[in-house]
Design an enzyme around this catalytic site. Structure first.
Site, PDB file in Angstrom:
ATOM      1  N   ARG A 152     -56.492  10.579  22.840  1.00 25.37           N
ATOM      2  CA  ARG A 152     -57.581  11.535  22.711  1.00 25.37           C
ATOM      3  C   ARG A 152     -58.876  10.838  23.114  1.00 25.37           C
ATOM      4  NH1 ARG A 152     -54.365  11.699  18.102  1.00 25.37           N
ATOM      5  NH2 ARG A 152     -53.259  13.680  17.742  1.00 25.37           N
ATOM      6  N   LYS A 176     -55.419  10.341  14.139  1.00 27.66           N
ATOM      7  CA  LYS A 176     -55.832  11.151  13.003  1.00 27.66           C
ATOM      8  C   LYS A 176     -55.318  10.527  11.712  1.00 27.66           C
ATOM      9  CE  LYS A 176     -56.172  15.505  15.541  1.00 27.66           C
ATOM     10  NZ  LYS A 176     -55.722  16.906  15.646  1.00 27.66           N
ATOM     11  N   HIS A 247     -59.470  16.920  27.358  1.00 37.78           N
ATOM     12  CA  HIS A 247     -58.071  16.620  27.043  1.00 37.78           C
ATOM     13  C   HIS A 247     -57.140  16.724  28.240  1.00 37.78           C
ATOM     14  CE1 HIS A 247     -58.562  15.743  22.980  1.00 37.78           C
ATOM     15  NE2 HIS A 247     -58.069  16.812  22.390  1.00 37.78           N
ATOM     16  N   ARG A 250     -54.867  13.760  28.848  1.00 40.44           N
ATOM     17  CA  ARG A 250     -53.872  13.654  27.768  1.00 40.44           C
ATOM     18  C   ARG A 250     -52.734  14.658  27.998  1.00 40.44           C
ATOM     19  NH1 ARG A 250     -53.010  12.233  22.356  1.00 40.44           N
ATOM     20  NH2 ARG A 250     -52.376  13.896  20.915  1.00 40.44           N
ATOM     21  N   HIS A 273     -48.478  12.624  17.499  1.00 40.85           N
ATOM     22  CA  HIS A 273     -48.271  13.916  16.845  1.00 40.85           C
ATOM     23  C   HIS A 273     -47.483  13.719  15.556  1.00 40.85           C
ATOM     24  CE1 HIS A 273     -48.706  16.367  20.838  1.00 40.85           C
ATOM     25  NE2 HIS A 273     -49.869  16.113  20.270  1.00 40.85           N
ATOM     26  N   TYR A 282     -45.185  21.093  25.362  1.00 41.78           N
ATOM     27  CA  TYR A 282     -45.193  20.566  26.728  1.00 41.78           C
ATOM     28  C   TYR A 282     -43.878  20.814  27.452  1.00 41.78           C
ATOM     29  CZ  TYR A 282     -49.483  18.238  25.338  1.00 41.78           C
ATOM     30  OH  TYR A 282     -50.751  17.994  24.905  1.00 41.78           O
TER      31      TYR A 282
END
Length: 302
Positions: A152, A176, A247, A250, A273, A282
């Site tokens: 990110r 995150k 993004h 990415r 993730h 994806y």
């Protein structure tokens, strides 16, 4: 009411490990809800307070958002912030009931992420070489690293010099919730970073104690906004300004990895993730790619 919001924000950052950007988004949404609650209390003659925020107030707030033509995705986000906040208030014993309980969240289709082709990525990554600016090698290193790692934008600008191991070809990234992951990077990206560290960063850095990997002209850590402006400039020069977002690299990284044969679990780990369902989106893109290739190549599909 403001103090309760601040207590919740502190909880998100300290106990849940939310990023500053995510916490700010929660703060904006909750302050907007508080402003609405104040107005509703004034209409009915009640004292403003969360104890007077009922299920009917919540439904009125949702209707107000709809009447103000907020996008459905924005309404969903604001609802999620409200639900989390009131769950916190109940858990802390500040409220007996959650006014958002049994209120369904509007359904929203999950949009497919934007990805560009390999040739378009190549055109974008080649732009810094043409620019001739003094920071061109820095920009080249940043774009190569974004595409090499699938990080990110926030993760990239938060990198420190010691987070990159060019000898082994890895970058250490904190995602995150401050979750750490090690991402391999291809040799060309490592070479671009090495050239930046050797030739450009020493001219940008002002303080010996500065740890940031990527610096701006003032010698400070480059910001997300700064990187986005740089990326937009190169996208415009490559004729991609209508399709490139922060993004994009990415999303392109994930799509191209899956198209190239990488397994879903590996891509999930590389992207950071928490749930594989997030990564599975994806596969729709790669399925479309396979379908187009089939229709183009099969003699009976023409």
């Amino acid at each position: 009411m403001r103090d309760d919001i601040q207590s919740f924000l502190n909880y998100l950052m300290v106990e849940k490990g939310f990023s500053e950007n995510t916490t700010e988004a929660y703060e904006n949404d909750l302050r907007q809800m508080m402003t609405f609650a104040d107005k509703e209390a004034a209409k009915s003659g009640n004292i403003p307070g969360w104890e007077n925020f009922t299920r009917q107030t919540m439904l009125a707030y949702m209707l107000d958002l709809k009447e103000r033509n907020y996008a459905i995705t924005t309404v969903v986000r604001k609802m999620a912030a409200a639900k989390s906040f009131f769950n916190f208030m109940v858990a802390e014993g500040k409220l007996k009931e959650n006014p958002t309980e049994n209120i369904s969240t509007p359904k929203v289709g999950k949009p497919l992420p934007d990805a560009i082709s390999i040739s378009q990525v190549r055109a974008l990554l080649n732009q810094p070489v043409k620019s001739g600016s003094s920071e061109a090698k820095r920009d080249k290193a940043m774009l190569e690293l974004l595409y090499a790692s699938g990080m990110r934008v926030t993760e990239l600008v938060n990198l420190n010099v010691l987070d990159v191991d060019l000898k082994e070809g890895f970058v250490r990234c904190f995602g995150k919730g401050r979750k750490e992951r090690m991402i391999p990077i291809y040799p060309q990206a490592a070479q671009s970073i090495q050239e930046y560290l050797t030739e450009i960063r020493p001219n940008l850095v002002r303080a010996e104690t500065e740890k940031a990997l990527f610096l701006n002209r003032r010698g400070d850590r480059l910001t997300r906004q700064g990187l986005w402006q740089i990326l937009k400039g190169y996208a415009r020069e490559a004729g991609l300004d209508d399709v490139v977002t922060p993004h994009t690299l990415r999303h392109s990284f994930a799509t191209h990895m899956l198209s190239g044969g990488a397994d879903l679990r590996s891509v999930q780990e590389l992207l950071g993730h928490a749930n594989i369902s997030t990564t599975q989106i994806y596969t729709h893109l790669t399925s479309e790619h396979i379908k187009r290739s089939y229709e183009k190549a099969h003699p009976r599909a023409k």
